[in-house]
Design an enzyme around this catalytic site. Structure first.
Site, PDB file in Angstrom:
ATOM      1  N   ARG A  48      -4.083   9.959   3.201  1.00  0.00           N
ATOM      2  CA  ARG A  48      -2.888  10.721   3.525  1.00  0.00           C
ATOM      3  C   ARG A  48      -2.046  10.994   2.272  1.00  0.00           C
ATOM      4  NH1 ARG A  48      -2.395  13.804   7.236  1.00  0.00           N
ATOM      5  NH2 ARG A  48      -0.303  14.525   7.588  1.00  0.00           N
ATOM      6  N   ASP A  50       3.457   0.336  11.839  1.00  0.00           N
ATOM      7  CA  ASP A  50       2.203  -0.195  11.284  1.00  0.00           C
ATOM      8  C   ASP A  50       1.919  -1.631  11.744  1.00  0.00           C
ATOM      9  OD1 ASP A  50       1.924   2.192  10.014  1.00  0.00           O
ATOM     10  OD2 ASP A  50       2.700   1.499   8.093  1.00  0.00           O
ATOM     11  N   ARG A  85      -8.830  -0.232   3.505  1.00  0.00           N
ATOM     12  CA  ARG A  85      -7.906   0.695   2.839  1.00  0.00           C
ATOM     13  C   ARG A  85      -6.549   0.045   2.631  1.00  0.00           C
ATOM     14  NH1 ARG A  85      -6.712   5.310   6.120  1.00  0.00           N
ATOM     15  NH2 ARG A  85      -5.174   5.431   4.485  1.00  0.00           N
ATOM     16  N   CYS A 123      -5.435   8.242   8.525  1.00  0.00           N
ATOM     17  CA  CYS A 123      -5.816   7.734   9.842  1.00  0.00           C
ATOM     18  C   CYS A 123      -5.509   8.759  10.934  1.00  0.00           C
ATOM     19  CB  CYS A 123      -5.038   6.456  10.154  1.00  0.00           C
ATOM     20  SG  CYS A 123      -5.578   5.052   9.195  1.00  0.00           S
ATOM     21  N   ILE A 162       6.574   6.518  16.948  1.00  0.00           N
ATOM     22  CA  ILE A 162       6.400   7.343  15.735  1.00  0.00           C
ATOM     23  C   ILE A 162       5.193   8.276  15.838  1.00  0.00           C
ATOM     24  CG2 ILE A 162       6.201   7.305  13.197  1.00  0.00           C
ATOM     25  CD1 ILE A 162       8.769   5.978  14.123  1.00  0.00           C
ATOM     26  N   LYS A 201       0.839  -1.214   0.000  1.00  0.00           N
ATOM     27  CA  LYS A 201       0.000   0.000   0.000  1.00  0.00           C
ATOM     28  C   LYS A 201       0.874   1.265   0.000  1.00  0.00           C
ATOM     29  CE  LYS A 201      -1.903   1.969   3.935  1.00  0.00           C
ATOM     30  NZ  LYS A 201      -1.600   3.371   3.995  1.00  0.00           N
ATOM     31  N   ASN A 202       1.854   1.302   0.901  1.00  0.00           N
ATOM     32  CA  ASN A 202       2.574   2.564   1.062  1.00  0.00           C
ATOM     33  C   ASN A 202       3.562   2.841  -0.071  1.00  0.00           C
ATOM     34  OD1 ASN A 202       1.037   3.197   3.237  1.00  0.00           O
ATOM     35  ND2 ASN A 202       2.535   2.541   4.775  1.00  0.00           N
ATOM     36  N   ARG A 210       0.313  14.420  12.808  1.00  0.00           N
ATOM     37  CA  ARG A 210       0.780  14.205  11.444  1.00  0.00           C
ATOM     38  C   ARG A 210       1.001  15.502  10.631  1.00  0.00           C
ATOM     39  NH1 ARG A 210      -2.061   8.980   8.851  1.00  0.00           N
ATOM     40  NH2 ARG A 210       0.033   8.666   8.034  1.00  0.00           N
ATOM     41  N   PRO A 211       1.889  16.367  11.119  1.00  0.00           N
ATOM     42  CA  PRO A 211       2.164  17.596  10.361  1.00  0.00           C
ATOM     43  C   PRO A 211       2.873  17.281   9.050  1.00  0.00           C
ATOM     44  CG  PRO A 211       3.746  17.337  12.151  1.00  0.00           C
ATOM     45  CD  PRO A 211       2.753  16.225  12.308  1.00  0.00           C
ATOM     46  N   ILE A 212       2.839  18.249   8.107  1.00  0.00           N
ATOM     47  CA  ILE A 212       3.602  18.044   6.857  1.00  0.00           C
ATOM     48  C   ILE A 212       4.610  19.189   6.681  1.00  0.00           C
ATOM     49  CG2 ILE A 212       1.924  16.569   5.664  1.00  0.00           C
ATOM     50  CD1 ILE A 212       1.056  19.083   4.071  1.00  0.00           C
ATOM     51  N   ASP A 213       5.096  19.686   7.820  1.00  0.00           N
ATOM     52  CA  ASP A 213       6.024  20.821   7.766  1.00  0.00           C
ATOM     53  C   ASP A 213       7.329  20.493   7.027  1.00  0.00           C
ATOM     54  OD1 ASP A 213       6.281  19.104  10.004  1.00  0.00           O
ATOM     55  OD2 ASP A 213       7.577  20.524  11.037  1.00  0.00           O
TER      56      ASP A 213
HETATM   57  N1  EPU Z   1       6.556  14.184  10.646  1.00  0.00           N
HETATM   58  C1  EPU Z   1       6.665  15.511  10.968  1.00  0.00           C
HETATM   59  N2  EPU Z   1       6.637  16.401   9.932  1.00  0.00           N
HETATM   60  C2  EPU Z   1       6.517  16.032   8.648  1.00  0.00           C
HETATM   61  C3  EPU Z   1       6.398  14.656   8.338  1.00  0.00           C
HETATM   62  C4  EPU Z   1       6.429  13.750   9.377  1.00  0.00           C
HETATM   63  O1  EPU Z   1       6.769  15.890  12.114  1.00  0.00           O
HETATM   64  O2  EPU Z   1       6.495  16.898   7.766  1.00  0.00           O
HETATM   65  C5  EPU Z   1       6.536  13.193  11.740  1.00  0.00           C
HETATM   66  C6  EPU Z   1       5.153  12.525  11.852  1.00  0.00           C
HETATM   67  O3  EPU Z   1       4.273  13.301  12.616  1.00  0.00           O
HETATM   68  C7  EPU Z   1       5.491  11.207  12.486  1.00  0.00           C
HETATM   69  C8  EPU Z   1       6.858  10.892  11.898  1.00  0.00           C
HETATM   70  O4  EPU Z   1       7.399  12.126  11.428  1.00  0.00           O
HETATM   71  O5  EPU Z   1       5.594  11.362  13.866  1.00  0.00           O
HETATM   72  C9  EPU Z   1       6.843   9.867  10.784  1.00  0.00           C
HETATM   73  O6  EPU Z   1       6.029  10.283   9.744  1.00  0.00           O
HETATM   74  P1  EPU Z   1       6.267   9.830   8.246  1.00  0.00           P
HETATM   75  O7  EPU Z   1       6.306  11.081   7.435  1.00  0.00           O
HETATM   76  O8  EPU Z   1       7.393   8.875   8.134  1.00  0.00           O
HETATM   77  O9  EPU Z   1       4.929   9.068   7.973  1.00  0.00           O
HETATM   78  P2  EPU Z   1       3.969   9.271   6.765  1.00  0.00           P
HETATM   79  O10 EPU Z   1       4.753   9.442   5.522  1.00  0.00           O
HETATM   80  O11 EPU Z   1       2.917  10.269   7.091  1.00  0.00           O
HETATM   81  C10 EPU Z   1       3.918   6.754   6.094  1.00  0.00           C
HETATM   82  C11 EPU Z   1       2.822   5.772   5.928  1.00  0.00           C
HETATM   83  C12 EPU Z   1       2.305   5.360   7.285  1.00  0.00           C
HETATM   84  C13 EPU Z   1       3.444   4.788   8.100  1.00  0.00           C
HETATM   85  C14 EPU Z   1       4.607   5.792   8.168  1.00  0.00           C
HETATM   86  C15 EPU Z   1       5.823   5.242   8.869  1.00  0.00           C
HETATM   87  C16 EPU Z   1       1.817   6.423   3.833  1.00  0.00           C
HETATM   88  C17 EPU Z   1       0.689   7.038   3.125  1.00  0.00           C
HETATM   89  N3  EPU Z   1       1.750   6.375   5.153  1.00  0.00           N
HETATM   90  O12 EPU Z   1       3.300   7.866   6.745  1.00  0.00           O
HETATM   91  O13 EPU Z   1       1.337   4.366   7.057  1.00  0.00           O
HETATM   92  O14 EPU Z   1       3.008   4.524   9.398  1.00  0.00           O
HETATM   93  O15 EPU Z   1       4.981   6.203   6.847  1.00  0.00           O
HETATM   94  O16 EPU Z   1       6.288   4.098   8.246  1.00  0.00           O
HETATM   95  O17 EPU Z   1       2.754   5.959   3.214  1.00  0.00           O
HETATM   96  C18 EPU Z   1      -0.391   2.961   7.662  1.00  0.00           C
HETATM   97  O18 EPU Z   1      -0.162   2.330   6.621  1.00  0.00           O
HETATM   98  O19 EPU Z   1      -1.197   2.532   8.553  1.00  0.00           O
HETATM   99  C19 EPU Z   1       0.276   4.229   7.876  1.00  0.00           C
HETATM  100  C20 EPU Z   1      -0.106   5.106   8.807  1.00  0.00           C
END
Ligand code: EPU
Length: 417
Positions: A92, A304, A396, A116, A326, A22-23, A121-124
């Site tokens: 996401r 996960d 999903r 979820c 995480i 999925k990811n 989950r910020p995207i900063d």
């Molecule tokens: N983070 C920040 N700022 C950012 C981005 C991330 O602070 O701009 C923090 C997040 O808040 C979190 C950590 O960094 O605490 C890790 O976040 P990451 O960006 O690695 O996660 P993600 O890309 O949002 C993906 C998967 C998740 C999976 C994580 C970790 C997708 C769509 N989602 O999320 O999948 O848990 O990587 O491996 O690829 C799931 O499948 O259930 C799921 C949540």
């Protein structure tokens, strides 16, 4: 509203095949927006996130076919229109359209991504990197409006190796001017899968899978081809199930290397795994020892799998510790497990799990995707009938879950109300 009804306690025997990750696929599909060429993506899982992404792309003009796990995408007629809340809020991964559209068109308009509710989950990191590359970002009525007259390569260091930010910056950087270096990049196998897809289109990406990824921007990209890697989280969930219910239960089409964290923890607990080249056979263990789990980035124990693993830990004899590092909010399934008979005390992001406790069928809720997987494992091992509400979350990420499980001996049905 969909619910899952599970009659617990049945053994699992025979074979199950793991689908594409999925990811990975949720990044590969938006990545095709970088080219007007034809893209072929193989081993695509049949999950609802894929369906939503296909609809989103079609809305922009993509011509897409999806047959026998193969997606062909032709973006020749795409118009770079706004991705509305109706689509973006459903998952996401809609944030990957930011990097892809910025790279190709130097402009992107995307409503806030959903996903979820497992933390803030910020995207900063994504936004800071895009800004550093020369992008102006405005947020208007919940929509990100991004414009870059020029998109330039940068050196960027992430405070945390974020999967999403690493992929998003790669997407923007492959068509940027000059060189980008991502330092403290995420090293998950999905990053490598996406990088290989970009390379197949003609991008110059080096070092994916290590902490420093270097991208030399090119002017255009052509046709792309990739096979989605097997889903290590789906595989891990079936390994957990096999450890509790397996009777010569074989999980096929896996990459052992991607599963080391879960394999090692199950072995530590006393599970006997027979590992072949692309498959693992697992039998129910008679007595399970408690083990401690701390989720972290790859190759550590994946966040996960933390929730499904916590259900496994209720069946170990003694006290196990489950620590989530995480996300802030990955313990919402615990009250439901306790309701089924588990003995778990959760403090913030740590849970003490005392076992073994027999579980009883109850009415429970999938509060998010992996919480749903935790409830699924619980329902399958419990005595009696379990009903899981809000099962849309589970669909999903786990393809054809009902068919796959019923084929190996489970008794579950999906009810659409
Ligand atoms: N983070 C920040 N700022 C950012 C981005 C991330 O602070 O701009 C923090 C997040 O808040 C979190 C950590 O960094 O605490 C890790 O976040 P990451 O960006 O690695 O996660 P993600 O890309 O949002 C993906 C998967 C998740 C999976 C994580 C970790 C997708 C769509 N989602 O999320 O999948 O848990 O990587 O491996 O690829 C799931 O499948 O259930 C799921 C949540």
């Amino acid at each position: 509203m969909k619910k899952l009804i599970i009659e617990g306690g049945h053994k699992l025997s025979g074979n199950v095949r793991i689908g594409g990750a999925k990811n990975s696929v949720v990044a590969l599909i938006p990545a095709t927006m970088l080219t007007k060429g034809k893209c072929v993506i193989e081993n695509v899982p049949d999950i609802s996130d894929v369906k939503i992404l296909i609809e989103t792309m079609q809305k922009l003009g993509s011509i897409i076919t999806f047959e026998d796990e193969v997606l062909t995408i032709d973006n020749r007629n795409v118009e770079n229109k706004k991705i509305s809340e109706e689509y973006a809020s459903q998952l996401r991964a809609s944030y990957y359209f930011m990097g892809a559209l910025l790279g190709h068109y130097r402009h992107a308009e995307i409503a806030s991504p959903g996903g979820c509710v497992i933390g803030s989950r910020p995207i900063d990191f994504h936004l800071d990197a895009f800004k550093k590359m020369g992008t102006k970002i405005e947020i208007k009525d919940g929509t990100y409006i991004m414009d870059a007259k020029k998109l330039k390569g940068i050196d960027i260091f992430f405070n945390f190796p974020s999967c999403g930010a690493t992929i998003n910056v790669m997407l923007a950087a492959v068509l940027a001017d000059g060189r980008t270096r991502i330092m403290n990049a995420a090293r998950e196998p999905e990053i490598v899968n996406v990088a290989n897809f970009l390379i197949s289109m003609g991008a110059r990406v080096y070092g994916a899978g290590t902490s420093t990824i270097t991208i030399e921007g090119v002017r255009t990209l052509g046709d792309g081809h990739v096979e989605v890697i097997p889903d290590r989280i789906e595989a891990g969930t079936y390994l957990i199930l096999g450890s509790l219910l397996g009777d010569n239960f074989t999980i096929n089409d896996i990459v052992e290397d991607h599963l080391q964290a879960i394999i090692m923890k199950l072995k530590e607990s006393g599970v006997n795994l027979k590992i072949d080249e692309n498959s693992i056979t697992v039998n129910r263990a008679r007595k399970l020892k408690p083990v401690n789990i701390k989720t972290t980035v790859y190759p550590g124990f994946p966040t996960d799998l933390g929730q499904p693993m916590s259900t496994f830990l209720t069946q170990c004899q003694g006290e196990s510790l489950f620590e989530e590092t995480i996300y802030e909010n990955r313990m919402r399934h615990i009250p439901h497990l306790n309701n089924m008979g588990a003995d778990i005390k959760a403090f913030d992001n740590t849970a003490i799990i005392r076992g073994m406790t027999p579980l009883k069928g109850r009415k429970v809720k999938a509060t998010d995707l992996r919480a749903g997987a935790s409830m699924l494992v619980a329902g399958l091992i419990a005595e009696g009938t379990t009903t899981i509400y809000n099962i849309e979350h589970l669909l999903r990420g786990y393809e054809r879950i009902v068919t796959k499980l019923n084929n190996v001996g489970a008794k579950i049905s999906l009810i659409d109300e």
